[in-house]
Design an enzyme around this catalytic site. Structure first.
Site, PDB file in Angstrom:
ATOM      1  N   ILE A  35      29.391 -24.532 -10.606  1.00 38.51           N
ATOM      2  CA  ILE A  35      29.121 -25.478 -11.047  1.00 38.51           C
ATOM      3  C   ILE A  35      27.297 -25.632 -11.928  1.00 38.51           C
ATOM      4  O   ILE A  35      27.016 -25.147 -12.450  1.00 38.51           O
ATOM      5  CB  ILE A  35      29.111 -26.458 -10.749  1.00 38.51           C
ATOM      6  N   ALA A  51      27.327 -23.554 -14.642  1.00 41.52           N
ATOM      7  CA  ALA A  51      27.731 -23.823 -15.728  1.00 41.52           C
ATOM      8  C   ALA A  51      26.322 -24.809 -16.293  1.00 41.52           C
ATOM      9  O   ALA A  51      26.140 -24.900 -17.711  1.00 41.52           O
ATOM     10  CB  ALA A  51      29.385 -24.762 -16.216  1.00 41.52           C
ATOM     11  N   GLU A  52      26.045 -25.630 -15.119  1.00 40.30           N
ATOM     12  CA  GLU A  52      24.626 -26.233 -15.532  1.00 40.30           C
ATOM     13  C   GLU A  52      23.565 -26.286 -15.670  1.00 40.30           C
ATOM     14  O   GLU A  52      22.550 -26.633 -16.803  1.00 40.30           O
ATOM     15  CB  GLU A  52      25.102 -27.170 -14.354  1.00 40.30           C
ATOM     16  N   SER A  53      23.456 -25.414 -15.740  1.00 42.08           N
ATOM     17  CA  SER A  53      21.911 -24.289 -15.789  1.00 42.08           C
ATOM     18  C   SER A  53      21.617 -22.697 -15.519  1.00 42.08           C
ATOM     19  O   SER A  53      20.362 -22.471 -15.621  1.00 42.08           O
ATOM     20  CB  SER A  53      20.796 -25.023 -14.542  1.00 42.08           C
TER      21      SER A  53
END
Length: 185
Positions: free
Chosen positions: A44, A47-49
């Protein structure tokens, strides 16, 4: 001069960029506390940052785990992290991991917990109610928001051991055609 030294040290410590070891320790501790798989949290964050601690999305999500301000405020209220800031990397990981754990408890399903992390729990609940009795590959493929579908594929497909590029995908669709008739036109 000695009295000022601890204050200077504290300011330097708080302003330095966290190391990879810091981030790993924060992920490990949060995952232990909330019983979340570290690989999922790492996926996550990637994928996010892409592990940028000061990342801010064009919609206003902040930090490693890209928490929206309203969501972060909800998490802070519910989790008891009242002196935790959504923008500090260690708190961002704690808050995001708490939220992910909460979503998994709500859905009992990794696909919909991950979709909810990206698109919100209300949307994910609608999709869950429509799709949860289908094959995992079909459930993911039928997520109607392309960004969320891609997100779920990127984050969890390797984790749950499914190959989304299988040759016999159409045969799986045929096996489930009765269920799909009520969902897909």
């Amino acid at each position: 001069m000695q009295n000022n030294q601890p204050i200077v040290t504290m300011a330097v410590t708080q302003s330095r960029q966290p190391t990879k070891q810091d981030i790993n320790r924060w992920i490990h501790n949060a995952c232990l506390k909330y019983e979340v798989d570290e690989k999922l949290v790492r996926a996550i964050i990637k994928a996010e940052s892409t592990y940028r601690t000061e990342a801010v999305s064009n919609k206003g999500a902040v930090g490693l785990m890209q928490l929206m301000p309203q969501t972060a405020n909800y998490i802070i209220r519910k989790s008891g992290y009242s002196n935790c800031s959504k923008i500090t990397p260690d708190c961002n990981i704690k808050l995001g991991t708490w939220y992910l754990s909460n979503l998994y408890q709500k859905f009992g399903n990794l696909i919909y917990a991950t979709a909810a992390y990206n698109a919100g729990p209300n949307r994910s609940k609608r999709w869950y109610n429509q799709l949860n009795n289908l094959d995992n590959r079909i459930q993911i493929e039928l997520i109607p928001i392309p960004i969320t579908r891609d997100y779920v594929q990127k984050v969890i497909a390797p984790k749950i051991g499914i190959d989304l590029n299988i040759a016999n995908f159409s045969s799986i669709m045929l096996e489930q055609k009765d269920v799909l008739n009520g969902i897909v036109k």
